[in-house]
Design an enzyme around this catalytic site. Structure first.
Site, PDB file in Angstrom:
ATOM      1  N   LEU A  33       0.813  -1.216   0.000  1.00 18.09           N
ATOM      2  CA  LEU A  33       0.000   0.000   0.000  1.00 18.09           C
ATOM      3  C   LEU A  33       0.849   1.269   0.000  1.00 18.09           C
ATOM      4  CD1 LEU A  33      -2.686  -1.122   2.616  1.00 18.09           C
ATOM      5  CD2 LEU A  33      -2.691  -1.440   0.133  1.00 18.09           C
ATOM      6  N   HIS A  34       0.518   2.166  -0.918  1.00 19.69           N
ATOM      7  CA  HIS A  34       1.169   3.476  -0.971  1.00 19.69           C
ATOM      8  C   HIS A  34       0.087   4.548  -0.790  1.00 19.69           C
ATOM      9  CE1 HIS A  34      -0.500   3.525  -4.978  1.00 19.69           C
ATOM     10  NE2 HIS A  34       0.219   2.473  -5.328  1.00 19.69           N
ATOM     11  N   GLY A  36      -1.501   6.286  -2.752  1.00 17.05           N
ATOM     12  CA  GLY A  36      -2.641   6.143  -3.670  1.00 17.05           C
ATOM     13  C   GLY A  36      -3.703   5.245  -3.048  1.00 17.05           C
ATOM     14  N   HIS A  37      -3.278   4.066  -2.564  1.00 18.97           N
ATOM     15  CA  HIS A  37      -4.241   3.166  -1.911  1.00 18.97           C
ATOM     16  C   HIS A  37      -4.846   3.831  -0.675  1.00 18.97           C
ATOM     17  CE1 HIS A  37      -1.342   0.095  -3.649  1.00 18.97           C
ATOM     18  NE2 HIS A  37      -2.480  -0.291  -4.164  1.00 18.97           N
ATOM     19  N   LEU A 186       1.492   7.349  -8.572  1.00 19.27           N
ATOM     20  CA  LEU A 186       1.953   6.314  -7.638  1.00 19.27           C
ATOM     21  C   LEU A 186       1.458   4.932  -8.081  1.00 19.27           C
ATOM     22  CD1 LEU A 186       1.593   7.902  -4.086  1.00 19.27           C
ATOM     23  CD2 LEU A 186       3.408   8.154  -5.779  1.00 19.27           C
ATOM     24  N   SER A 188       2.457   0.503  -7.196  1.00 18.19           N
ATOM     25  CA  SER A 188       3.326  -0.452  -6.492  1.00 18.19           C
ATOM     26  C   SER A 188       4.511  -0.831  -7.365  1.00 18.19           C
ATOM     27  CB  SER A 188       2.544  -1.713  -6.123  1.00 18.19           C
ATOM     28  OG  SER A 188       1.517  -1.356  -5.236  1.00 18.19           O
TER      29      SER A 188
END
Ligand code: PAF
Length: 280
Positions: A33-34, A36-37, A186, A188
């Site tokens: 998760l970044h 964005g998530h 962004l 992954s």
């Protein structure tokens, strides 16, 4: 945050939430998760009383030479991030059977012609796999809302069509693309970029923006596609596609009143990047 890894337990908790009249948002992810998530989870929180995130790296959406085995798996970090955001339930199926115990029942889920263009052309079967997992997650969760990022525009379009057909009460929420300060969307997969590529990657978005300006002046779609492609190639991007379409993923006529979008996918070294920009 309650963490569940079996379908049985997950369903039990969903039934409990439903019996209490909770409004449920679902955020399906493949983890790593970044921001964005996390923006999807935040939007989910604003729209409902309970947020459920799922982390499942769906084998059905990876081609045989793709990165299923090496896809980043960062479950501990993911859990901390979701706890901080006060996500209510995390469903991390402990194996594939918890999701796909009867795959033959999902054969009717086909992405169709609009799933065979753009990313579907370079990744045959990819969107059929996406629709299958999202359908199962919708069936299990019966959410009121589900949030997906606009960065994966074609995915979002196809999920929306599938949801309209099979889950008419469900509202799909489209979340804006989150970019780093240089404009790179962004993803992954950005973690695959080496030091040199990380510096080049933000040019992708800049070249697409410049392409839209070029189209506004030239009014010539074919010439603009050539212009963007040449610019990308000059900067070491290998171009998978550059396409101007309506937001219904239909051919763009010069005098259309429909919303328009520029979509592109490139490879930088071994890393596939996608992006899109809606414009008027
Ligand atoms: O966008 C993703 O991360 C995945 O395609 C999704 C929607 C979680 C399905 O596996």
């Amino acid at each position: 945050m309650i963490i569940l890894d079996t379908k049985k337990d997950f369903k039990k908790h969903i039934n409990l939430l439903k019996s209490k009249g909770e409004r449920i948002s679902l955020v399906p992810t493949m983890g790593n998760l970044h921001d964005g998530h996390l923006s999807l989870v935040k939007i989910a929180k604003q729209n409902s009383s309970k947020v459920i995130t799922t982390i499942f790296i769906n084998p059905l959406q990876f081609g045989k030479d793709e990165d299923f085995a090496s896809y980043p798996r960062t479950i501990n970090e993911d859990i901390s991030k979701l706890k901080k955001l006060k996500c209510n339930i995390l469903f991390v199926p402990k194996n594939q059977n918890e999701v796909f115990n009867n795959i033959d029942n999902l054969e009717h889920l086909k992405a169709g012609p609009k799933g065979s263009i753009l990313c579907g052309k370079i990744r045959p079967g990819h969107f059929d796999g996406v629709l299958k997992v999202v359908y199962v997650l919708f069936q299990l969760t019966q959410p009121d809302f589900s949030v997906f990022g606009l960065k994966d525009f074609q995915q979002l379009y196809l999920i929306n069509q599938m949801a309209k057909k099979y889950f008419p009460k469900l509202k799909i929420i489209c979340a804006p693309t989150i970019r780093n300060k240089n404009g790179l969307a962004l993803s992954s997969r950005n973690s695959y970029l080496d030091k040199k590529s990380i510096k080049i990657a933000p040019l992708f978005y800049k070249i697409l923006l410049d392409g839209i300006n070029n189209l506004k002046i030239s009014k010539n779609v074919e010439e603009t596609i050539k212009y963007i492609t040449a610019n990308l190639e000059k900067n070491k991007f290998l171009v998978n596609y550059v396409s101007f379409l309506t937001t219904e993923l239909e051919k763009l006529n010069s005098n259309t009143s429909k919303r328009k979008i520029l979509l592109s996918s490139v490879k930088l070294g071994q890393t596939r990047l996608i992006d899109n920009i809606e414009f008027s």
